[in-house]
Motif scaffolding. Structure first.
Motif, PDB file in Angstrom:
ATOM      1  N   PRO A  70     -17.921 -12.563  -8.724  1.00  0.00           N
ATOM      2  CA  PRO A  70     -16.727 -13.220  -9.281  1.00  0.00           C
ATOM      3  C   PRO A  70     -15.588 -12.225  -9.477  1.00  0.00           C
ATOM      4  O   PRO A  70     -15.814 -11.023  -9.660  1.00  0.00           O
ATOM      5  CB  PRO A  70     -17.222 -13.759 -10.632  1.00  0.00           C
ATOM      6  N   ASP A  71     -14.355 -12.751  -9.437  1.00  0.00           N
ATOM      7  CA  ASP A  71     -13.180 -11.890  -9.570  1.00  0.00           C
ATOM      8  C   ASP A  71     -13.178 -11.103 -10.886  1.00  0.00           C
ATOM      9  O   ASP A  71     -12.713  -9.973 -10.929  1.00  0.00           O
ATOM     10  CB  ASP A  71     -11.892 -12.734  -9.480  1.00  0.00           C
ATOM     11  N   TYR A  72     -13.719 -11.708 -11.981  1.00  0.00           N
ATOM     12  CA  TYR A  72     -13.657 -10.972 -13.247  1.00  0.00           C
ATOM     13  C   TYR A  72     -14.505  -9.712 -13.195  1.00  0.00           C
ATOM     14  O   TYR A  72     -14.149  -8.683 -13.757  1.00  0.00           O
ATOM     15  CB  TYR A  72     -14.028 -11.866 -14.455  1.00  0.00           C
ATOM     16  N   GLN A  73     -15.623  -9.773 -12.459  1.00  0.00           N
ATOM     17  CA  GLN A  73     -16.457  -8.561 -12.361  1.00  0.00           C
ATOM     18  C   GLN A  73     -15.822  -7.541 -11.425  1.00  0.00           C
ATOM     19  O   GLN A  73     -15.821  -6.344 -11.689  1.00  0.00           O
ATOM     20  CB  GLN A  73     -17.852  -8.926 -11.844  1.00  0.00           C
ATOM     21  N   MET A  74     -15.265  -8.040 -10.315  1.00  0.00           N
ATOM     22  CA  MET A  74     -14.613  -7.118  -9.390  1.00  0.00           C
ATOM     23  C   MET A  74     -13.397  -6.474 -10.063  1.00  0.00           C
ATOM     24  O   MET A  74     -13.106  -5.297  -9.842  1.00  0.00           O
ATOM     25  CB  MET A  74     -14.213  -7.853  -8.101  1.00  0.00           C
ATOM     26  N   SER A  75     -12.699  -7.230 -10.904  1.00  0.00           N
ATOM     27  CA  SER A  75     -11.543  -6.663 -11.625  1.00  0.00           C
ATOM     28  C   SER A  75     -11.993  -5.487 -12.489  1.00  0.00           C
ATOM     29  O   SER A  75     -11.320  -4.451 -12.544  1.00  0.00           O
ATOM     30  CB  SER A  75     -10.891  -7.704 -12.537  1.00  0.00           C
ATOM     31  N   ALA A  76     -13.131  -5.644 -13.144  1.00  0.00           N
ATOM     32  CA  ALA A  76     -13.643  -4.562 -14.002  1.00  0.00           C
ATOM     33  C   ALA A  76     -13.985  -3.345 -13.136  1.00  0.00           C
ATOM     34  O   ALA A  76     -13.707  -2.195 -13.497  1.00  0.00           O
ATOM     35  CB  ALA A  76     -14.874  -5.046 -14.764  1.00  0.00           C
ATOM     36  N   PHE A  77     -14.560  -3.613 -11.969  1.00  0.00           N
ATOM     37  CA  PHE A  77     -14.907  -2.509 -11.067  1.00  0.00           C
ATOM     38  C   PHE A  77     -13.633  -1.777 -10.605  1.00  0.00           C
ATOM     39  O   PHE A  77     -13.561  -0.546 -10.613  1.00  0.00           O
ATOM     40  CB  PHE A  77     -15.687  -3.044  -9.859  1.00  0.00           C
ATOM     41  N   LEU A  78     -12.613  -2.555 -10.220  1.00  0.00           N
ATOM     42  CA  LEU A  78     -11.367  -1.937  -9.742  1.00  0.00           C
ATOM     43  C   LEU A  78     -10.732  -1.088 -10.839  1.00  0.00           C
ATOM     44  O   LEU A  78     -10.227   0.003 -10.575  1.00  0.00           O
ATOM     45  CB  LEU A  78     -10.380  -3.017  -9.263  1.00  0.00           C
ATOM     46  N   MET A  79     -10.791  -1.584 -12.072  1.00  0.00           N
ATOM     47  CA  MET A  79     -10.215  -0.806 -13.178  1.00  0.00           C
ATOM     48  C   MET A  79     -11.029   0.486 -13.387  1.00  0.00           C
ATOM     49  O   MET A  79     -10.453   1.546 -13.689  1.00  0.00           O
ATOM     50  CB  MET A  79     -10.180  -1.659 -14.456  1.00  0.00           C
ATOM     51  N   ALA A  80     -12.351   0.407 -13.206  1.00  0.00           N
ATOM     52  CA  ALA A  80     -13.177   1.611 -13.330  1.00  0.00           C
ATOM     53  C   ALA A  80     -12.800   2.619 -12.234  1.00  0.00           C
ATOM     54  O   ALA A  80     -12.709   3.828 -12.485  1.00  0.00           O
ATOM     55  CB  ALA A  80     -14.655   1.242 -13.246  1.00  0.00           C
ATOM     56  N   VAL A  81     -12.528   2.127 -11.021  1.00  0.00           N
ATOM     57  CA  VAL A  81     -12.102   3.030  -9.935  1.00  0.00           C
ATOM     58  C   VAL A  81     -10.720   3.602 -10.265  1.00  0.00           C
ATOM     59  O   VAL A  81     -10.462   4.794 -10.051  1.00  0.00           O
ATOM     60  CB  VAL A  81     -12.063   2.294  -8.565  1.00  0.00           C
ATOM     61  N   TYR A  82      -9.862   2.754 -10.815  1.00  0.00           N
ATOM     62  CA  TYR A  82      -8.517   3.224 -11.178  1.00  0.00           C
ATOM     63  C   TYR A  82      -8.611   4.437 -12.121  1.00  0.00           C
ATOM     64  O   TYR A  82      -7.925   5.432 -11.934  1.00  0.00           O
ATOM     65  CB  TYR A  82      -7.733   2.081 -11.841  1.00  0.00           C
ATOM     66  N   PHE A  83      -9.501   4.345 -13.116  1.00  0.00           N
ATOM     67  CA  PHE A  83      -9.580   5.442 -14.089  1.00  0.00           C
ATOM     68  C   PHE A  83     -10.464   6.600 -13.627  1.00  0.00           C
ATOM     69  O   PHE A  83     -10.192   7.753 -13.925  1.00  0.00           O
ATOM     70  CB  PHE A  83     -10.054   4.912 -15.453  1.00  0.00           C
ATOM     71  N   ASN A  84     -11.545   6.308 -12.896  1.00  0.00           N
ATOM     72  CA  ASN A  84     -12.489   7.389 -12.557  1.00  0.00           C
ATOM     73  C   ASN A  84     -12.440   7.804 -11.093  1.00  0.00           C
ATOM     74  O   ASN A  84     -13.152   8.719 -10.689  1.00  0.00           O
ATOM     75  CB  ASN A  84     -13.913   6.970 -12.946  1.00  0.00           C
ATOM     76  N   SER A  85     -11.647   7.116 -10.306  1.00  0.00           N
ATOM     77  CA  SER A  85     -11.408   7.433  -8.889  1.00  0.00           C
ATOM     78  C   SER A  85     -12.694   7.417  -8.051  1.00  0.00           C
ATOM     79  O   SER A  85     -13.758   6.974  -8.513  1.00  0.00           O
ATOM     80  CB  SER A  85     -10.683   8.775  -8.767  1.00  0.00           C
ATOM     81  N   MET A  86     -12.565   7.887  -6.834  1.00  0.00           N
ATOM     82  CA  MET A  86     -13.707   8.002  -5.915  1.00  0.00           C
ATOM     83  C   MET A  86     -13.527   9.323  -5.198  1.00  0.00           C
ATOM     84  O   MET A  86     -12.382   9.747  -4.963  1.00  0.00           O
ATOM     85  CB  MET A  86     -13.682   6.869  -4.880  1.00  0.00           C
ATOM     86  N   ASP A  87     -14.614   9.953  -4.795  1.00  0.00           N
ATOM     87  CA  ASP A  87     -14.439  11.204  -4.048  1.00  0.00           C
ATOM     88  C   ASP A  87     -14.239  10.890  -2.559  1.00  0.00           C
ATOM     89  O   ASP A  87     -14.230   9.710  -2.146  1.00  0.00           O
ATOM     90  CB  ASP A  87     -15.598  12.176  -4.319  1.00  0.00           C
TER      91      ASP A  87
END
Ligand code: URA
Length: 434
Positions: free
Chosen positions: A34-51
């Motif tokens: 669901p979009d609400y879970q993906m939104s949480a994931f995107l926000m986690a990437v926003y703050f913690n980035s990806m290598d």
């Protein structure tokens, strides 16, 4: 594997494994997250980035989320171009026919306006009859016969980006480096070109406002290209002030036609010519940037690029008479001149405020799917460094409906700063990353 575990992992700053990234892209595209879970994931990437490894994997998984274009039947050196988005950025309208004129092949997939930035597809739709939805066969035929075709992104190609981008747009997660890099590069990879040039904007009207962030983005895209064997060059170009002197769909088409008619010089032409020269260099048709710039300039001066634009319009069902008679393009009923009652020199012209003013007039969407007014927009009379006398206008509004006129005027006035002494225009091409 549970998606919640992946959200928690990223929230805690851990690295995701390749199979986890495949899982999240596949399941999201299939509608199982669901979009609400993906939104949480995107926000986690926003703050913690990806290598780097996670970003490459995300890019590949997104590129594989739909079909890939097969350009193997198209002869010659096939290229693509992408802009990170700006105000008055009508580069693609000039670049596509110019690429056709210098003998390269371009199949360009473009988007609609987003936020305060315009989109090539909305601009092209100002040309009466112009079709932006093509079948794959029509697209390939345009590339083969005339060296160029341009169409709207379809959901068959990189559906992951379409879904993720829309969600990022409404969850405050657009400005994340790995998310932008994977969004841009997945689309380029899925289109299968031999070479790509990126126009990464930096400044007030760009996604990446600071030069260092724009450079990181450009470098990130070039690095992904290296990883997947795609030749990518990025130019970092100025977006503190709008590019060119027109903002708004049909006004930008008019300006592009003027460049193609060799009637005007300036920043729009300079950026476009440099991007084409980079593509010529990648294709080894020229040995130096200077030679590439000269070739591109020759094609503008000789009229061949204009001829190609005419062919492009005809191939895609549009009325080519707009070239000789731009009044056939949608035209706003009313004009309003903006004067500042100040004298001096323009020291600042905030591209973001001008983009917002154009949207306020109806040139862009406030909500997804909204109808826009292709006739409205802003002509910029004064740019940074220009001298201003009290009687001169700095801009001219083209409008139909006056309900938001005062707000647009306020934004435009606010966009300008005037100083008593001359200031130089920002450097246009700030860096090249090859
Ligand atoms: N352009 C894209 O295609 N994607 C982004 O995320 C930003 C700009």
């Amino acid at each position: 594997m549970s998606f919640l575990d992946l959200v928690l992992k990223k929230r805690n700053g851990e690295k995701l494994m390749p199979e986890e990234i495949d899982f999240l892209v596949e399941k999201y595209v299939a509608g199982e997250i669901p979009d609400y879970q993906m939104s949480a994931f995107l926000m986690a990437v926003y703050f913690n980035s990806m290598d780097g490894e996670e970003t490459v994997k995300l890019t590949e998984a997104m590129a594989d989320s739909g079909d890939r274009l097969d350009l193997s039947g198209v002869e010659g050196f096939k290229v693509d171009k992408h802009s990170s988005g700006g105000v008055g950025d009508s580069v693609s309208l000039v670049l596509v026919p110019l690429v056709g004129a210098v003998g390269l092949k371009i199949g360009k997939l473009s988007g609609r306006g987003l936020g305060h930035t315009g989109g090539t597809i909305d601009k092209l739709e100002s040309i009466p009859g112009f079709r932006v939805s093509l079948s794959t066969q029509e697209f390939l035929t345009g590339m083969e016969s005339d060296g160029m075709a341009i169409m709207e992104h379809t959901s068959d190609l990189v559906p992951a980006d379409q879904k993720l981008y829309e969600l990022r747009d409404v969850t405050g997660t657009v400005e994340s480096l790995p998310l932008i890099v994977s969004s841009i590069m997945s689309k380029k990879i899925a289109c299968g070109p031999d070479g790509v040039v990126l126009d990464i904007k930096s400044g007030a009207g760009a996604i990446m406002k600071e030069f260092d962030r724009a450079k990181e983005l450009a470098q990130g895209c070039v690095d992904i290209g290296k990883e997947v064997g795609l030749n990518v060059t990025a130019l970092i170009t100025d977006m503190n002030q709008p590019l060119g002197r027109a903002v708004g769909n049909s006004l930008e088409v008019r300006e592009a036609i003027k460049v193609l008619k060799d009637e005007t010089s300036g920043d729009l032409r300079e950026v476009t010519v440099n991007l084409v020269a980079e593509l010529l260099l990648q294709s080894e048709k020229v040995d130096s940037m200077e030679e590439g710039v000269n070739q591109a300039e020759d094609k503008l001066a000789s009229g061949l690029a204009l001829e190609k634009f005419k062919r492009l319009i005809e191939n895609q069902g549009g009325n080519p008479e707009v070239i000789e008679d731009p009044n056939l393009l949608p035209t706003g009923e009313n004009r309003a001149e903006i004067q500042l009652e100040e004298e001096g020199y323009v020291s600042k012209l905030d591209a973001l405020k001008i983009g917002r003013a154009a949207n306020t007039l109806g040139a862009g969407r406030q909500e997804k799917g909204e109808e826009i007014d292709r006739a409205v927009g802003i002509e910029i009379e004064k740019k940074i460094g220009d001298e201003l006398t009290a009687s001169e206008p700095v801009a001219r509004i083209h409008y139909n409906d006056d309900s938001n006129l005062e707000e647009a005027k306020r934004l435009i006035r606010d966009a300008f700063s005037i100083s008593p002494s001359p200031s130089s225009a920002p450097e246009l091409i700030k860096e090249r990353i090859r």
